[in-house]
Design a protein around this motif. Structure first.
Motif, short mmCIF file in Angstrom:
data_model
loop_
_atom_site.label_atom_id
_atom_site.label_comp_id
_atom_site.label_asym_id
_atom_site.label_seq_id
_atom_site.Cartn_x
_atom_site.Cartn_y
_atom_site.Cartn_z
N ASN A 68 -20.36 -20.46 -1.99
CA ASN A 68 -20.91 -20.97 -0.49
C ASN A 68 -21.93 -21.82 -0.59
O ASN A 68 -22.26 -21.88 -1.75
CB ASN A 68 -21.29 -19.52 0.54
CG ASN A 68 -22.00 -19.33 -0.34
OD1 ASN A 68 -23.32 -19.67 -0.39
ND2 ASN A 68 -22.05 -17.68 -0.49
N GLN A 97 -14.50 -24.28 -3.04
CA GLN A 97 -14.02 -22.49 -2.68
C GLN A 97 -13.85 -22.02 -3.44
O GLN A 97 -12.57 -22.24 -4.12
CB GLN A 97 -13.49 -22.33 -1.24
CG GLN A 97 -14.50 -23.17 0.26
CD GLN A 97 -15.26 -22.34 0.53
OE1 GLN A 97 -15.48 -21.48 0.50
NE2 GLN A 97 -16.42 -23.08 1.52
N SER A 281 -13.50 -18.36 3.15
CA SER A 281 -14.50 -19.20 3.03
C SER A 281 -15.84 -17.73 4.05
O SER A 281 -14.96 -17.77 5.37
CB SER A 281 -14.27 -20.43 4.20
OG SER A 281 -15.85 -20.95 4.13
#
Length: 460
Positions: A68, A97, A281
């Motif tokens: 992240n 990601q 995500s």
């Protein structure tokens, strides 16, 4: 098919808990511990600038990881610190990601262009990359003193080994964590307890939806983790056998049934919502990224080390809290997990420098004062003890959650999944999507996964 089990005992986890306990290293690591641990909390593990007499380096290393924005920012900062302390060493950072990371890595592997240092995880990926001779054996670097593993418990080291050789160093320990919107549940007067059964979890989902219209996201696009967890709760610690499944055709029904029930009763998020989102995500997780109650989830099935990033991504005023993932028998389902590893590519042209960077990431105190356990509770106990006072409130909560909630109520982690399992889990994700579109029911999905999965695993 190679299989490895990773067992973290309570004593081993407590050694990682940042409460000052020491690990119990094996005879092999004990001598190294005696020589290095005393200085591990001072200057001995820091990357030091070269003297004027040292030759100027001209090395550019690629380093890849998934994560992240919090992880990206912290990792980039420590890489810049390493470059400042080691003139002539620079980095080509390649964050991504999670899903994109493995796609890019596969492409790089096919072109013999893997990052010099790469993040790896405890799944079929590690064995797959080892089987294809893509990862460097780190044992010789340990013997040469380039890589210090003296402050890592042997059981943690074993999790990164294949056939007795060390290919990956665990950089943190975490656990499955249901992160939920405590502000919302408190407002609605709904209790979210730890160690919920599936029935108790679904009852909370119904209550939240009835009182607020907010839906539920149950690890959409991550059948690899959630299906394994649900099956563990049914007493199935390993769904894979030799060249196929070790279970019966209906074994996957309990997993798919949660989605079918949520779809029929209206409290599960509509599958179409995910089409506009990046799967897995944090920044686009429906718990923190939404426009209406119909596009919002009250919870997210992630990992304990992701609370900090999730809280940072949450709207102002939203307070997040931990619970456990739902399972029929939580004590059978829950486990302690090596959050991720660092490895070095076998094809790297700068292997020794890459290993030095790996050592820096797991052992250097200044480095870890920046990383601050974002990848999980540090596996290096000297580092864990040294940075404990600097950890953010979310990390302190993670440690409490691991020690007080999960550790006393968990079982040994399942073996690594075999080659072909990635395709099996991708098929399971597709079937979940079909259930949420009303195309299939749980029994049909289980039968199809069983048939197709066996074909994939047998290579037919």
């Amino acid at each position: 098919m190679k299989k490895r089990t990773f067992a973290l005992s309570l004593s081993a986890v407590m050694a990682l808990s940042l409460v000052g306990c020491s690990s119990t290293p094996t005879e092999t690591t004990a001598q190294q511990t005696e020589a290095t641990t005393a200085g591990a909390a001072s200057e001995s593990t820091k990357a030091t600038p070269p003297s004027e007499a040292q030759e100027q380096k001209d090395i550019k290393l690629t380093i890849g990881w998934w994560g992240n924005q919090v992880r990206n920012d912290r990792t980039q900062e420590v890489l810049e610190m390493y470059s400042a302390a080691n003139p002539g060493v620079s980095f080509d950072s390649q964050p991504a990601q999670y899903a994109d990371y493995w796609t890019k890595l596969a492409t790089a592997a096919a072109g013999n262009a893997l990052p010099d240092v790469l993040q790896m995880n405890y799944s079929s990926y590690l064995e797959q990359y080892v089987d294809n001779n893509l990862l460097e054996d780190l044992g010789p670097y340990v013997e040469q003193g380039i890589l210090d593993i003296s402050s890592i418990d042997q059981s943690i080291l074993d999790s990164g080994s294949v056939d007795g050789k060390l290919y990956a160093i665990c950089c943190g320990v975490n656990v499955p964590a249901l992160i939920y919107n405590k502000s919302l549940t408190d407002e609605l007067g709904i209790e979210v307890k730890n160690n919920m059964t599936i029935d108790e979890f679904m009852d909370v989902c119904r209550q939240v939806n009835e009182k607020s219209g907010v839906k539920t996201d149950l690890a959409f696009g991550n059948a690899e983790s959630m299906m394994t967890y649900v099956l563990r709760g049914e007493g199935i610690q390993d769904m894979f056998g030799e060249n196929g499944f070790s279970v019966e055709e209906d074994a996957f029904v309990p997993f798919f049934k949660i989605y079918e029930t949520g779809y029929k009763e209206g409290w599960m998020l509509n599958a179409g919502i995910y089409a506009e989102l990046t799967e897995n995500s944090i920044e686009q997780c429906p718990m923190v990224y939404f426009s209406t109650p119909e596009t919002q989830s009250w919870c997210a099935c992630y990992w304990s080390n992701q609370l900090t990033a999730m809280q940072n991504a949450a709207p102002e005023g939203m307070v997040l809290e931990y619970s456990t993932w739902p399972a029929s028998d939580p004590s059978k389902a829950d486990f302690l997990h090596p959050s991720m590893f660092f490895s070095v590519a076998a094809g790297s042209a700068e292997k020794e420098e890459a290993v030095k960077v790996l050592d820096y990431l797991i052992n250097d105190l200044d480095c870890n004062q920046v990383l601050l356990a974002e990848r999980g509770v540090p596996a290096t106990t000297a580092v864990a003890d040294a940075i404990s006072a600097s950890l953010p409130e979310e990390s302190q909560r993670e440690i409490t959650f691991i020690n007080d909630v999960v550790t006393p109520n968990s079982s040994t982690i399942s073996p690594c999944a075999p080659a072909g399992s990635n395709e099996v889990f991708s098929k399971a994700d597709d079937l979940v999507e079909q259930i949420l579109y009303g195309v299939k029911n749980a029994e049909e999905a289980s039968a199809e996964l069983f048939a197709e999965g066996n074909k994939i695993l047998s290579g037919k």
